[in-house]
Design a protein around this motif. Sequence first.
Motif, mmCIF file in Angstrom:
data_model
loop_
_atom_site.group_PDB
_atom_site.id
_atom_site.type_symbol
_atom_site.label_atom_id
_atom_site.label_comp_id
_atom_site.label_asym_id
_atom_site.label_seq_id
_atom_site.Cartn_x
_atom_site.Cartn_y
_atom_site.Cartn_z
ATOM 1 N N VAL A 67 84.931 43.900 11.299
ATOM 2 C CA VAL A 67 83.699 43.710 12.187
ATOM 3 C C VAL A 67 82.971 45.185 12.531
ATOM 4 O O VAL A 67 81.871 45.219 12.520
ATOM 5 N N GLY A 68 83.900 46.102 12.287
ATOM 6 C CA GLY A 68 83.360 47.616 12.434
ATOM 7 C C GLY A 68 82.465 47.814 11.319
ATOM 8 O O GLY A 68 81.142 48.403 11.421
ATOM 9 N N SER A 69 82.831 47.368 10.120
ATOM 10 C CA SER A 69 81.982 47.511 8.882
ATOM 11 C C SER A 69 80.663 46.885 9.116
ATOM 12 O O SER A 69 79.405 46.979 8.559
ATOM 13 N N GLY A 70 80.657 45.556 9.643
ATOM 14 C CA GLY A 70 79.587 44.729 10.063
ATOM 15 C C GLY A 70 78.637 45.490 10.787
ATOM 16 O O GLY A 70 77.478 45.220 10.631
ATOM 17 N N MET A 71 79.117 45.992 11.789
ATOM 18 C CA MET A 71 78.093 46.792 12.842
ATOM 19 C C MET A 71 77.423 47.928 12.027
ATOM 20 O O MET A 71 76.187 48.227 12.202
ATOM 21 N N GLN A 72 78.194 48.584 11.103
ATOM 22 C CA GLN A 72 77.482 49.604 10.436
ATOM 23 C C GLN A 72 76.352 48.897 9.777
ATOM 24 O O GLN A 72 75.307 49.531 9.463
ATOM 25 N N LEU A 73 76.493 47.815 8.923
ATOM 26 C CA LEU A 73 75.481 47.122 8.333
ATOM 27 C C LEU A 73 74.361 46.681 9.300
ATOM 28 O O LEU A 73 73.292 46.718 8.689
ATOM 29 N N VAL A 74 74.613 46.139 10.447
ATOM 30 C CA VAL A 74 73.718 45.721 11.260
ATOM 31 C C VAL A 74 72.886 46.863 11.628
ATOM 32 O O VAL A 74 71.652 46.736 11.493
ATOM 33 N N PHE A 75 73.292 48.094 11.771
ATOM 34 C CA PHE A 75 72.575 49.375 12.136
ATOM 35 C C PHE A 75 71.395 49.608 10.770
ATOM 36 O O PHE A 75 70.454 50.130 11.186
ATOM 37 N N MET A 76 72.151 49.702 9.807
ATOM 38 C CA MET A 76 71.533 50.078 8.693
ATOM 39 C C MET A 76 70.249 49.012 8.181
ATOM 40 O O MET A 76 69.102 49.618 8.076
ATOM 41 N N ALA A 77 70.516 47.811 8.382
ATOM 42 C CA ALA A 77 69.350 46.522 8.183
ATOM 43 C C ALA A 77 68.512 46.808 9.067
ATOM 44 O O ALA A 77 67.237 46.610 8.841
ATOM 45 N N ALA A 78 68.781 46.746 10.539
ATOM 46 C CA ALA A 78 67.626 46.902 11.426
ATOM 47 C C ALA A 78 66.931 48.062 11.405
ATOM 48 O O ALA A 78 65.796 48.017 11.494
ATOM 49 N N GLY A 79 67.528 49.437 10.950
ATOM 50 C CA GLY A 79 66.654 50.613 10.891
ATOM 51 C C GLY A 79 65.670 50.507 9.475
ATOM 52 O O GLY A 79 64.552 50.787 9.360
ATOM 53 N N LEU A 80 66.060 49.701 8.570
ATOM 54 C CA LEU A 80 65.173 49.629 7.348
ATOM 55 C C LEU A 80 64.390 48.648 7.633
ATOM 56 O O LEU A 80 63.056 48.803 7.228
ATOM 57 N N LEU A 81 64.384 47.740 8.227
ATOM 58 C CA LEU A 81 63.357 46.612 8.342
ATOM 59 C C LEU A 81 62.248 47.072 9.427
ATOM 60 O O LEU A 81 61.194 47.003 9.505
ATOM 61 N N THR A 82 62.820 47.866 10.310
ATOM 62 C CA THR A 82 62.008 48.645 11.474
ATOM 63 C C THR A 82 60.865 49.659 10.619
ATOM 64 O O THR A 82 59.652 49.648 10.968
ATOM 65 N N LEU A 83 61.775 50.569 9.887
ATOM 66 C CA LEU A 83 60.918 51.631 9.342
ATOM 67 C C LEU A 83 59.943 51.033 7.967
ATOM 68 O O LEU A 83 58.730 51.384 8.111
ATOM 69 N N SER A 84 60.317 49.961 7.474
ATOM 70 C CA SER A 84 59.594 49.163 6.495
ATOM 71 C C SER A 84 58.320 48.480 7.319
ATOM 72 O O SER A 84 57.083 48.625 6.800
ATOM 73 N N CYS A 85 58.419 47.584 8.215
ATOM 74 C CA CYS A 85 57.382 47.266 8.832
ATOM 75 C C CYS A 85 56.340 48.057 9.508
ATOM 76 O O CYS A 85 55.088 47.700 9.693
ATOM 77 N N PHE A 86 56.722 49.265 9.875
ATOM 78 C CA PHE A 86 55.994 50.299 10.431
ATOM 79 C C PHE A 86 55.321 51.055 9.293
ATOM 80 O O PHE A 86 54.596 51.945 9.567
ATOM 81 N N GLY A 87 55.535 50.967 8.082
ATOM 82 C CA GLY A 87 55.059 51.740 7.152
ATOM 83 C C GLY A 87 55.618 52.763 6.619
ATOM 84 O O GLY A 87 54.965 53.766 5.847
ATOM 85 N N VAL A 88 56.659 53.331 7.220
ATOM 86 C CA VAL A 88 57.283 54.414 6.905
ATOM 87 C C VAL A 88 57.935 54.277 5.523
ATOM 88 O O VAL A 88 57.893 55.352 4.798
ATOM 89 N N LEU A 89 58.591 53.393 5.115
ATOM 90 C CA LEU A 89 58.962 52.869 3.818
ATOM 91 C C LEU A 89 57.854 52.275 3.237
ATOM 92 O O LEU A 89 57.562 50.908 3.614
ATOM 93 N N ASN A 90 57.371 52.832 2.296
ATOM 94 C CA ASN A 90 56.193 52.282 1.634
ATOM 95 C C ASN A 90 56.528 52.237 0.134
ATOM 96 O O ASN A 90 57.107 53.342 -0.337
ATOM 97 N N PRO A 91 55.541 51.698 -0.667
ATOM 98 C CA PRO A 91 55.583 52.029 -2.154
ATOM 99 C C PRO A 91 55.339 53.461 -2.435
ATOM 100 O O PRO A 91 56.008 53.924 -3.754
ATOM 101 N N SER A 92 54.590 54.383 -1.952
ATOM 102 C CA SER A 92 54.397 55.580 -2.251
ATOM 103 C C SER A 92 55.861 56.503 -2.126
ATOM 104 O O SER A 92 55.933 57.524 -2.564
#
Length: 713
Positions: free
Chosen positions: A416-441
């Motif tokens: 469960v602890g490792s799963g919460m670690q992945l939840v935080f990582m996935a939420a951060g990646l999706l948020t940054l990607s949708c706002f364009g911070v993570l882009n092909p450049s």
Amino acid sequence: MHSDVRRWFLFCSFLTITRAFYIPGFSIKSYREGETIPLFVNKVYSDNTELQYAYSELPFVCPPSGRTHAGSSLISGTSLSLNLGEVLRGDRIMVSDYELVMGNDEEARYLCSHKVNRKALKKAKDLIRDGYVAEWIVDNLPGATSFVTTDKSRKYYAAGFKLGEEYYSSPNAEPQYFINNHVTLVIRYHQAPGKDGQQGKKVIVGFEVFPKSIEVANRDEGGLPVDIHNVEYGMELQISPNKTNTGVDYTDPSYLPENEVEDMDDGATLTIPYTYSVYFREEEKLEWQNRWDMYFVAQDESSKVHWLAIVNSLVISGLLTAVVAVIFARTIRGDIKGYKEGGLEEGKAKIKRVRGTRSPRKSAEKGGRLEQLGEVDVEEDISSDEESIEDITGWKLIHGDVFRSPPYGGLLAPLVGSGMQLVFMAAGLLTLSCFGVLNPSFRGGYISVGMGLFVVAGLFSGYFSSRVYKTFGGQLWQKNVLVTGTLIPGLLFATVFILNLFVWAQASSTAIPFGTLIGLLVLWLFIQLPLVYVGGWYGFVIVGAWSHPIKANVIPRQIPLQSWYSKSIQTVLLAGFIPFAVIFIELMFVFKSLWQDKSAYYYMFGFLGVVSIILIITVIEVTIVVTYAQLCSENYHWWWQSFLIGGSSSIWIFGYLFWYYFAKLHISGFVSSLLFFCYGFLACAVYGLLTGTIGFLSAYAFVRRIYGAIKAD
């Protein structure tokens, strides 16, 4: 709840508009007329294999000369410093000998003539046969092959260009291989924004590569083709045998050229001349911040299917929401109301008899005869531990066992602890990607930022793991922290290291360098593990365990015989199909972008964000429904079951991965297949851990809520 879902959906729908856009004014590089533009060579890759190779290390291409480019400090053959994500994705970027000068067209320019032996020739043929394409980079744009849409209304790019062509003169003939030894480079530019544009500077908005195979004959003294626009024959990869060194009698009538061994060392060589052309063309309608749109035009055609996937997900999630609403609003509320009327107080139940009914219980024997209670009002206390009460059934009957600590809780807590670690990582990646911070450049940014978020999230991992561990009655919190910090990362690292041995043997750039592996090991042991320890200490010592509304009985209740469909394996498989049905259409695009359109996966983050929100809601609702059904069947072993239900859709995804491999892909070779299935399994396991944790926490909140309601009188 419904209004929150609607707000989230509208917000995520807005994010789809971004499509990993460039932030205007961010990292814009402008060039003045006559300024040198560096061209970098990266790697070669194919849809038919998981193995990549550094372009500069191929034995049949021009080796770097080591000279300094005019007007630049870049030296040919110098490798660029790469971030962690670039290294892990197999990038090997190097300064090339190609010279590009802004605004200067070159109809034909000589690069080099490279001698290759039979071994190098065989390597070239193998790469051409497997459909490898090369990736070059100009101004952070990958060189692309241009196409037009079916209605010829728009042009779009596919990253990379072919190394050569495989040609069959007839159906039964042996294949002939032609190498693309000439490239036409088209640099498309636009006037630079702001002050740079007023000074006449330009920005690059397109990089197209048109490869061509040109024979050795009909060239001038400088090695250039006499007529580069009208080429009759291509450069065939064929070496005539060296008759003086092989010891083969070529006059023997039984000798056939196809009997020749391609990799035999007979000293024979083939000289391949390399040339290139450069053209600069102005693109007035395409702005710099929209230059990646050309790579996504082909994906725009599938937008309707993306929205169909979202509608499909919404329908399934909506039906589940209605089921959960019925369970909460009617069934559970009615159960709790009836239970309170019966009166539960510290393990005692009060049953109120109604006038005109006959009590099923018999009173004490008086004066040698048995008296029965008749038509009178009776209210008496009956111990639930001593008497069988027909009014209390289902989930209410197991209130004394529902919070009993599960078996192997010391393993469930780290998961469960490792799963919460992945939840935080996935939420951060999706948020940054949708706002364009993570882009092909930001080449390699998705992996680099993901690794950074994963390491920082060690705090959350230790915190949640320790709290769950203490809730289960654990005392050795340091041991739990050690297991949490090493279980999942250790298994991932060991698996990647073993797979890396196979890739190393293939001399592929996909192999992670040994120094990078040591760096990852240091990052894990000396940064993440201490963060897990700090989070674990805070969760166990400072915050402590979650309190339960009802204490567990000393003696566990016997669980009645369960129906066939409520047994663990059947329940997990059946429940996992529903979240899989929510995402399976979108999975088609995810798989296609990962293994076929390798440059287009940023395009999907907007859609993926919406579907991810719907998926999480579906996992929560499925877990609650199944947990409620399990409790109603008087089975209080819901801890592990809720975790498995939450992650059960990963089983269906892995099965879908098998189907996709055999039905859609053309991957060949043992090592490539091994990498595909092993990394696919790891991805499904990580996904299952993430959704399993969400399912566990949602089920725990649900159980606390309903049993807390019957406790509060």
